[in-house]
Write a protein that holds these residues in place. Structure first.
Motif, mmCIF file in Angstrom:
data_model
loop_
_atom_site.group_PDB
_atom_site.id
_atom_site.type_symbol
_atom_site.label_atom_id
_atom_site.label_comp_id
_atom_site.label_asym_id
_atom_site.label_seq_id
_atom_site.Cartn_x
_atom_site.Cartn_y
_atom_site.Cartn_z
ATOM 1 N N THR A 1 0.825 -1.210 0.000
ATOM 2 C CA THR A 1 0.000 0.000 0.000
ATOM 3 C C THR A 1 0.859 1.259 0.000
ATOM 4 O OG1 THR A 1 -0.228 -0.088 2.406
ATOM 5 C CG2 THR A 1 -1.986 -1.088 1.116
ATOM 6 N N ASP A 2 2.006 1.231 0.673
ATOM 7 C CA ASP A 2 2.918 2.371 0.644
ATOM 8 C C ASP A 2 3.467 2.586 -0.764
ATOM 9 O OD1 ASP A 2 2.633 2.769 3.401
ATOM 10 O OD2 ASP A 2 4.342 1.463 3.866
ATOM 11 N N ILE B 1 2.118 1.637 -3.661
ATOM 12 C CA ILE B 1 1.042 2.101 -4.542
ATOM 13 C C ILE B 1 0.757 3.582 -4.275
ATOM 14 C CG2 ILE B 1 -1.421 1.870 -5.082
ATOM 15 C CD1 ILE B 1 -1.055 -1.153 -4.609
ATOM 16 N N GLY B 2 0.779 3.984 -3.025
ATOM 17 C CA GLY B 2 0.564 5.389 -2.683
ATOM 18 C C GLY B 2 1.629 6.283 -3.314
ATOM 19 N N GLU B 3 2.876 5.847 -3.276
ATOM 20 C CA GLU B 3 3.958 6.615 -3.895
ATOM 21 C C GLU B 3 3.790 6.684 -5.403
ATOM 22 O OE1 GLU B 3 6.505 8.401 -2.535
ATOM 23 O OE2 GLU B 3 5.490 8.016 -0.633
ATOM 24 N N ILE B 4 3.400 5.599 -6.020
ATOM 25 C CA ILE B 4 3.182 5.581 -7.473
ATOM 26 C C ILE B 4 2.063 6.545 -7.834
ATOM 27 C CG2 ILE B 4 2.365 4.166 -9.405
ATOM 28 C CD1 ILE B 4 3.838 1.782 -8.049
ATOM 29 N N LEU B 5 0.977 6.538 -7.064
ATOM 30 C CA LEU B 5 -0.138 7.433 -7.345
ATOM 31 C C LEU B 5 0.267 8.899 -7.183
ATOM 32 C CD1 LEU B 5 -3.082 5.470 -5.695
ATOM 33 C CD2 LEU B 5 -2.607 5.754 -8.132
ATOM 34 N N LYS B 6 1.089 9.197 -6.185
ATOM 35 C CA LYS B 6 1.591 10.563 -6.020
ATOM 36 C C LYS B 6 2.405 10.995 -7.225
ATOM 37 C CE LYS B 6 1.986 10.594 -0.981
ATOM 38 N NZ LYS B 6 2.943 10.598 0.134
ATOM 39 N N ASP B 7 3.268 10.077 -7.711
ATOM 40 C CA ASP B 7 4.099 10.388 -8.872
ATOM 41 C C ASP B 7 3.239 10.595 -10.123
ATOM 42 O OD1 ASP B 7 6.342 10.210 -7.300
ATOM 43 O OD2 ASP B 7 6.881 8.186 -7.969
ATOM 44 N N ILE B 8 2.192 9.826 -10.277
ATOM 45 C CA ILE B 8 1.326 9.939 -11.448
ATOM 46 C C ILE B 8 0.586 11.287 -11.421
ATOM 47 C CG2 ILE B 8 -0.781 9.030 -12.522
ATOM 48 C CD1 ILE B 8 0.207 6.230 -11.728
ATOM 49 N N LYS B 9 0.156 11.730 -10.240
ATOM 50 C CA LYS B 9 -0.584 12.982 -10.126
ATOM 51 C C LYS B 9 0.291 14.190 -10.440
ATOM 52 C CE LYS B 9 -4.086 11.389 -6.915
ATOM 53 N NZ LYS B 9 -4.664 11.540 -5.579
ATOM 54 N N LYS B 10 1.607 14.064 -10.273
ATOM 55 C CA LYS B 10 2.524 15.187 -10.527
ATOM 56 C C LYS B 10 2.674 15.401 -11.961
ATOM 57 C CE LYS B 10 5.230 14.751 -6.350
ATOM 58 N NZ LYS B 10 6.521 14.476 -5.780
#
Length: 45
Positions: free
Chosen positions: A33-34, A36-45
């Protein structure tokens, strides 16, 4: 014959188990989950 009630009264968990449990709970490990959370943050940038 084994008296289970008496054996349960005498039972004490191994210190090794207690020490391992403490090390596991106190270790801040990255899980899926950590990541995936980092990947989602990177995608939003």
């Amino acid at each position: 014959m084994i008296n289970f009630e008496e054996e349960i009264k005498k039972f004490q968990p191994s210190l090794d188990v207690d020490q391992a449990e403490e090390a596991i709970y106190n270790n801040n490990l990255t899980d899926v989950t950590d990541i995936i959370g980092e990947i989602l943050k990177d995608i939003k940038k």
